[in-house]
Design an enzyme around this catalytic site. Structure first.
Site, short mmCIF file in Angstrom:
data_model
loop_
_atom_site.label_atom_id
_atom_site.label_comp_id
_atom_site.label_asym_id
_atom_site.label_seq_id
_atom_site.Cartn_x
_atom_site.Cartn_y
_atom_site.Cartn_z
N HIS A 171 -19.94 -39.60 -19.78
CA HIS A 171 -18.48 -39.51 -19.77
C HIS A 171 -17.98 -38.49 -18.75
O HIS A 171 -18.70 -37.57 -18.36
CB HIS A 171 -17.98 -39.15 -21.16
CG HIS A 171 -18.09 -40.26 -22.15
ND1 HIS A 171 -17.63 -40.16 -23.44
CD2 HIS A 171 -18.60 -41.52 -22.03
CE1 HIS A 171 -17.85 -41.30 -24.08
NE2 HIS A 171 -18.45 -42.13 -23.24
N GLU B 106 -15.82 -35.99 -18.88
CA GLU B 106 -15.78 -34.58 -19.26
C GLU B 106 -17.18 -33.95 -19.19
O GLU B 106 -17.34 -32.84 -18.68
CB GLU B 106 -15.25 -34.40 -20.69
CG GLU B 106 -13.92 -35.05 -20.95
CD GLU B 106 -14.03 -36.47 -21.49
OE1 GLU B 106 -13.25 -36.79 -22.41
OE2 GLU B 106 -14.87 -37.26 -21.01
N CYS C 265 -14.04 -37.94 -26.59
CA CYS C 265 -14.78 -38.38 -27.77
C CYS C 265 -15.43 -37.17 -28.44
O CYS C 265 -15.41 -36.06 -27.90
CB CYS C 265 -15.85 -39.41 -27.39
SG CYS C 265 -17.26 -38.69 -26.51
N CYS D 17 -18.20 -35.42 -26.26
CA CYS D 17 -17.62 -34.59 -25.21
C CYS D 17 -16.92 -33.37 -25.81
O CYS D 17 -16.94 -32.29 -25.22
CB CYS D 17 -16.66 -35.39 -24.35
SG CYS D 17 -17.52 -36.58 -23.28
#
Length: 159
Positions: free
Chosen positions: A77, A79, A103, A106
Site C-alpha cells: 500500500h 502509506e 487500512c 497501514c
C-alpha cells in the site's frame, strides 16, 4: 504586493499525493501518499504497487478468484511504501496526506513510525472492518485524522 491566490499547504501536499498515485499500475485503485514534516518539508512519497524486484507484468492484478492469484496477497500500500521509502528520515511528529483512508495494516505502520496526523481524500471503505479498526487504533493512540476538502481549484500541466 504578494499574490493572494497561491495554494494552501493542504492543496499542495494532497496534490502531490494525487500525482504520486498516478504512478500506480493497479487498474482499479491508484493510491498515493505524501509524508510531510512539521516544517512542511516532504519526507517521503509512496504509491500502491508491487514490491521492488517483482515484475508488474508477472504479478497478478485481479481482484477476485483464487486468493494467491489476486493482487491482495502482494501489493504494498501507498502509506507503507512511503514509510519504507523514508529510511533516512525520522517520521515522528509528521503527517501523511493520502488519497484513500488507511487500512488497519497501514494504520499499525503509521502508528509505529510516529506519524501524528492523517489527511485523507477518500474514505470509500468507511464501513469495512479494516477502516473501522484503523479508526479504533488512531483514536486509541491519539493520532488525528481528517478529511481533505477539495477547493475546486483545477491544476493543468503539460509534459
Amino acid at each position: 504586493m504578494k499574490r493572494k491566490d497561491y495554494i494552501s499547504w493542504d492543496e499542495y501536499f494532497m496534490g502531490i499525493a494525487i500525482l504520486t498515485a498516478m504512478r500506480s499500475k493497479d487498474a482499479n485503485s491508484q493510491v498515493g501518499a505524501c509524508i510531510v514534516s512539521p516544517e512542511n518539508k516532504i519526507l517521503s512519497l509512496g504509491y500502491n504497487g508491487m514490491p521492488i524486484g517483482c515484475s508488474d507484468d508477472d504479478m497478478p492484478w485481479e481482484r477476485e478468484g483464487d486468493e494467491l492469484e489476486t493482487k491482495y496477497m502482494y501489493v504494498c500500500h501507498a502509506e507503507l511504501n512511503a514509510i519504507l521509502n523514508s529510511a533516512s528520515h525520522d517520521l515522528r511528529g509528521s503527517r501523511v496526506y493520502v488519497t484513500l483512508f488507511p487500512c488497519n495494516e497501514c494504520a499499525k505502520a503509521i502508528i509505529q513510525s510516529g506519524i501524528k496526523e492523517i489527511i485523507y481524500l477518500s474514505d470509500k471503505y468507511h464501513d469495512a472492518n479494516a477502516s473501522i479498526a484503523s479508526r479504533r487504533l488512531f483514536n486509541m493512540t491519539g493520532i488525528k485524522y481528517r478529511k481533505y476538502h477539495p477547493t475546486g481549484r483545477e491544476l493543468k500541466f503539460e509534459v
